[in-house]
Design a protein around this motif. Sequence first.
Motif, mmCIF file in Angstrom:
data_model
loop_
_atom_site.group_PDB
_atom_site.id
_atom_site.type_symbol
_atom_site.label_atom_id
_atom_site.label_comp_id
_atom_site.label_asym_id
_atom_site.label_seq_id
_atom_site.Cartn_x
_atom_site.Cartn_y
_atom_site.Cartn_z
ATOM 1 N N VAL A 98 0.983 -0.999 0.020
ATOM 2 C CA VAL A 98 -0.170 0.136 0.024
ATOM 3 C C VAL A 98 1.026 1.259 0.076
ATOM 4 C CG1 VAL A 98 -1.818 1.308 1.202
ATOM 5 C CG2 VAL A 98 -1.623 -1.323 1.313
ATOM 6 N N ASP A 99 0.698 2.014 -1.044
ATOM 7 C CA ASP A 99 1.751 3.040 -1.304
ATOM 8 C C ASP A 99 1.400 3.983 -2.337
ATOM 9 O OD1 ASP A 99 4.585 4.090 -1.671
ATOM 10 O OD2 ASP A 99 5.335 2.362 -1.222
ATOM 11 N N SER A 100 2.153 5.398 -2.019
ATOM 12 C CA SER A 100 1.841 6.250 -3.278
ATOM 13 C C SER A 100 2.644 5.962 -4.305
ATOM 14 C CB SER A 100 2.027 7.874 -2.757
ATOM 15 O OG SER A 100 0.801 8.049 -1.807
ATOM 16 N N HIS A 101 3.804 5.104 -4.130
ATOM 17 C CA HIS A 101 4.809 5.156 -5.265
ATOM 18 C C HIS A 101 4.854 3.512 -5.491
ATOM 19 C CE1 HIS A 101 5.863 8.729 -3.373
ATOM 20 N NE2 HIS A 101 6.080 9.113 -4.632
ATOM 21 N N HIS A 102 5.149 3.014 -6.737
ATOM 22 C CA HIS A 102 5.203 1.695 -7.191
ATOM 23 C C HIS A 102 6.417 0.819 -6.581
ATOM 24 C CE1 HIS A 102 7.867 2.869 -10.296
ATOM 25 N NE2 HIS A 102 6.909 3.220 -10.977
ATOM 26 N N ASP A 103 7.610 1.813 -6.342
ATOM 27 C CA ASP A 103 8.771 1.185 -5.944
ATOM 28 C C ASP A 103 9.572 0.092 -6.886
ATOM 29 O OD1 ASP A 103 8.278 2.951 -3.700
ATOM 30 O OD2 ASP A 103 7.972 1.457 -2.340
ATOM 31 N N LEU A 104 9.067 0.157 -7.988
ATOM 32 C CA LEU A 104 9.670 -0.796 -8.885
ATOM 33 C C LEU A 104 11.016 -0.405 -9.624
ATOM 34 C CD1 LEU A 104 6.162 -1.797 -10.323
ATOM 35 C CD2 LEU A 104 7.754 -3.451 -9.197
ATOM 36 N N ALA A 105 11.124 0.753 -9.812
ATOM 37 C CA ALA A 105 12.399 1.294 -10.482
ATOM 38 C C ALA A 105 12.641 2.873 -10.109
ATOM 39 C CB ALA A 105 12.057 1.192 -12.192
ATOM 40 N N SER A 106 13.691 3.132 -10.111
ATOM 41 C CA SER A 106 14.081 4.456 -9.769
ATOM 42 C C SER A 106 14.586 5.063 -11.129
ATOM 43 C CB SER A 106 15.167 4.586 -8.899
ATOM 44 O OG SER A 106 14.712 4.135 -7.409
ATOM 45 N N PHE A 107 14.311 6.250 -11.288
ATOM 46 C CA PHE A 107 14.888 6.997 -12.623
ATOM 47 C C PHE A 107 16.327 7.551 -12.545
ATOM 48 C CE2 PHE A 107 10.156 6.702 -12.256
ATOM 49 C CZ PHE A 107 9.739 6.287 -13.532
ATOM 50 N N SER A 108 16.948 7.570 -11.469
ATOM 51 C CA SER A 108 18.184 7.974 -11.531
ATOM 52 C C SER A 108 19.319 7.224 -10.564
ATOM 53 C CB SER A 108 18.219 9.557 -10.949
ATOM 54 O OG SER A 108 17.624 9.588 -9.749
ATOM 55 N N ARG A 115 17.206 1.103 -3.032
ATOM 56 C CA ARG A 115 16.530 2.388 -2.580
ATOM 57 C C ARG A 115 14.994 2.272 -2.191
ATOM 58 N NH1 ARG A 115 18.740 6.102 -7.061
ATOM 59 N NH2 ARG A 115 18.531 3.983 -8.406
ATOM 60 N N PRO A 116 14.686 3.313 -1.805
ATOM 61 C CA PRO A 116 13.137 2.972 -1.514
ATOM 62 C C PRO A 116 12.312 3.055 -2.895
ATOM 63 C CG PRO A 116 14.214 4.888 -0.096
ATOM 64 C CD PRO A 116 15.223 4.378 -0.811
ATOM 65 N N GLY A 117 12.880 3.407 -3.957
ATOM 66 C CA GLY A 117 12.140 3.610 -4.932
ATOM 67 C C GLY A 117 12.560 2.526 -5.939
ATOM 68 N N ASN A 118 13.264 1.452 -5.542
ATOM 69 C CA ASN A 118 13.266 0.312 -6.319
ATOM 70 C C ASN A 118 13.257 -1.022 -5.768
ATOM 71 O OD1 ASN A 118 15.853 0.256 -5.223
ATOM 72 N ND2 ASN A 118 16.932 0.513 -7.039
ATOM 73 N N TRP A 119 13.157 -1.185 -4.514
ATOM 74 C CA TRP A 119 13.201 -2.603 -3.569
ATOM 75 C C TRP A 119 12.302 -3.627 -4.213
ATOM 76 C CZ3 TRP A 119 8.994 -4.720 -1.259
ATOM 77 C CH2 TRP A 119 7.867 -3.940 -1.047
ATOM 78 N N ALA A 120 11.204 -3.165 -4.717
ATOM 79 C CA ALA A 120 10.056 -4.000 -5.189
ATOM 80 C C ALA A 120 10.651 -4.677 -6.419
ATOM 81 C CB ALA A 120 8.910 -3.602 -5.370
ATOM 82 N N GLY A 121 11.087 -3.953 -7.313
ATOM 83 C CA GLY A 121 11.530 -4.342 -8.559
ATOM 84 C C GLY A 121 12.926 -5.300 -8.521
ATOM 85 N N LEU A 122 13.719 -4.832 -7.668
ATOM 86 C CA LEU A 122 15.017 -5.718 -7.442
ATOM 87 C C LEU A 122 14.362 -6.826 -6.716
ATOM 88 C CD1 LEU A 122 17.621 -3.090 -6.326
ATOM 89 C CD2 LEU A 122 17.236 -3.963 -8.486
ATOM 90 N N SER A 123 13.638 -6.648 -5.908
ATOM 91 C CA SER A 123 13.233 -8.148 -5.234
ATOM 92 C C SER A 123 12.767 -9.286 -6.192
ATOM 93 C CB SER A 123 12.156 -7.804 -4.129
ATOM 94 O OG SER A 123 13.021 -7.001 -3.055
ATOM 95 N N LEU A 124 11.808 -8.502 -7.120
ATOM 96 C CA LEU A 124 11.154 -9.484 -8.184
ATOM 97 C C LEU A 124 12.383 -10.048 -9.037
ATOM 98 C CD1 LEU A 124 8.216 -7.347 -9.165
ATOM 99 C CD2 LEU A 124 8.196 -9.649 -8.440
ATOM 100 N N ARG A 125 13.477 -9.309 -9.416
ATOM 101 C CA ARG A 125 14.387 -9.535 -10.237
ATOM 102 C C ARG A 125 15.378 -10.815 -9.269
ATOM 103 N NH1 ARG A 125 16.779 -5.962 -14.465
ATOM 104 N NH2 ARG A 125 15.017 -4.172 -14.681
ATOM 105 N N ALA A 126 15.365 -10.567 -8.190
ATOM 106 C CA ALA A 126 16.211 -11.497 -7.387
ATOM 107 C C ALA A 126 15.675 -12.867 -6.921
ATOM 108 C CB ALA A 126 16.906 -10.877 -6.157
ATOM 109 N N GLY A 127 14.143 -12.942 -7.185
ATOM 110 C CA GLY A 127 13.600 -14.111 -6.682
ATOM 111 C C GLY A 127 13.208 -13.926 -5.210
#
Length: 230
Positions: A98-108, A115-127
């Motif tokens: 539940v979030d105001s941001h998807h946290d799947l990728a950071s743009f910089s 980071r707060p902005g990419n933890w979910a994307g990295l976790s999906l990639r890492a299994g």
Amino acid sequence: MLLSIDWDAFSGCMPLVFDAPIWGTRDREYDRLGAWWDRARKRDPRAPGWTALEADFPLYPGWEVLECYAGIPATVALTHADAWAWLAAFPAGDVLNVDSHHDLASFSGDPARVRPGNWAGLSLRAGRLNRYTCLYPDWHAELPVAEGFDLERTRAELVPLLPGDVLERVTLTRMAAPGAGLPDPADVKALLLVQSPAWTNPAHDAVFWQLARTLRARPLTPPLDRSAPA
């Protein structure tokens, strides 16, 4: 499932607040407190405490529903980057965030650094995650530039940022009403409550801390106490 709650889903902003951190901010010490002092002083340097922020940065309803998860193993953390370590304690499974941001990728910055902005994307990639759902708050429906306003547009923005096999395991959705769409407590294995001080109004810290106490959340990384007046 695992349930992740970013406080910025409730400690948000009104439409057309152009210095609101929801549109993008770094996560430095200044952003967590000093930037909020500056916002308050810009609005009314004579207003006591954080009261100058009330009109532009409200606490939206719906957070009260979270009290139903009392009794479920809960953890409280400073930022969502800490979710990487939190997930390590569980077998790979599904997360509702539940979030105001998807946290799947950071743009910089370094895309490989958690980071707060990419933890979910990295976790999906890492299994560390099988499937990931971002549940945006209902008030995003009133903010045309917010991620949760146009879910198709937001998903299209993710296409060049995530591999196809990762993106197909992602669901973006939005609450139909305050607190709607949250899972039955019986379906939640554990909960993570994240303060995200760079994005959340310090005036709402007291409510955040009370919620953490109600959930009996153990600290993973200590949140900030910003209750002192600006």
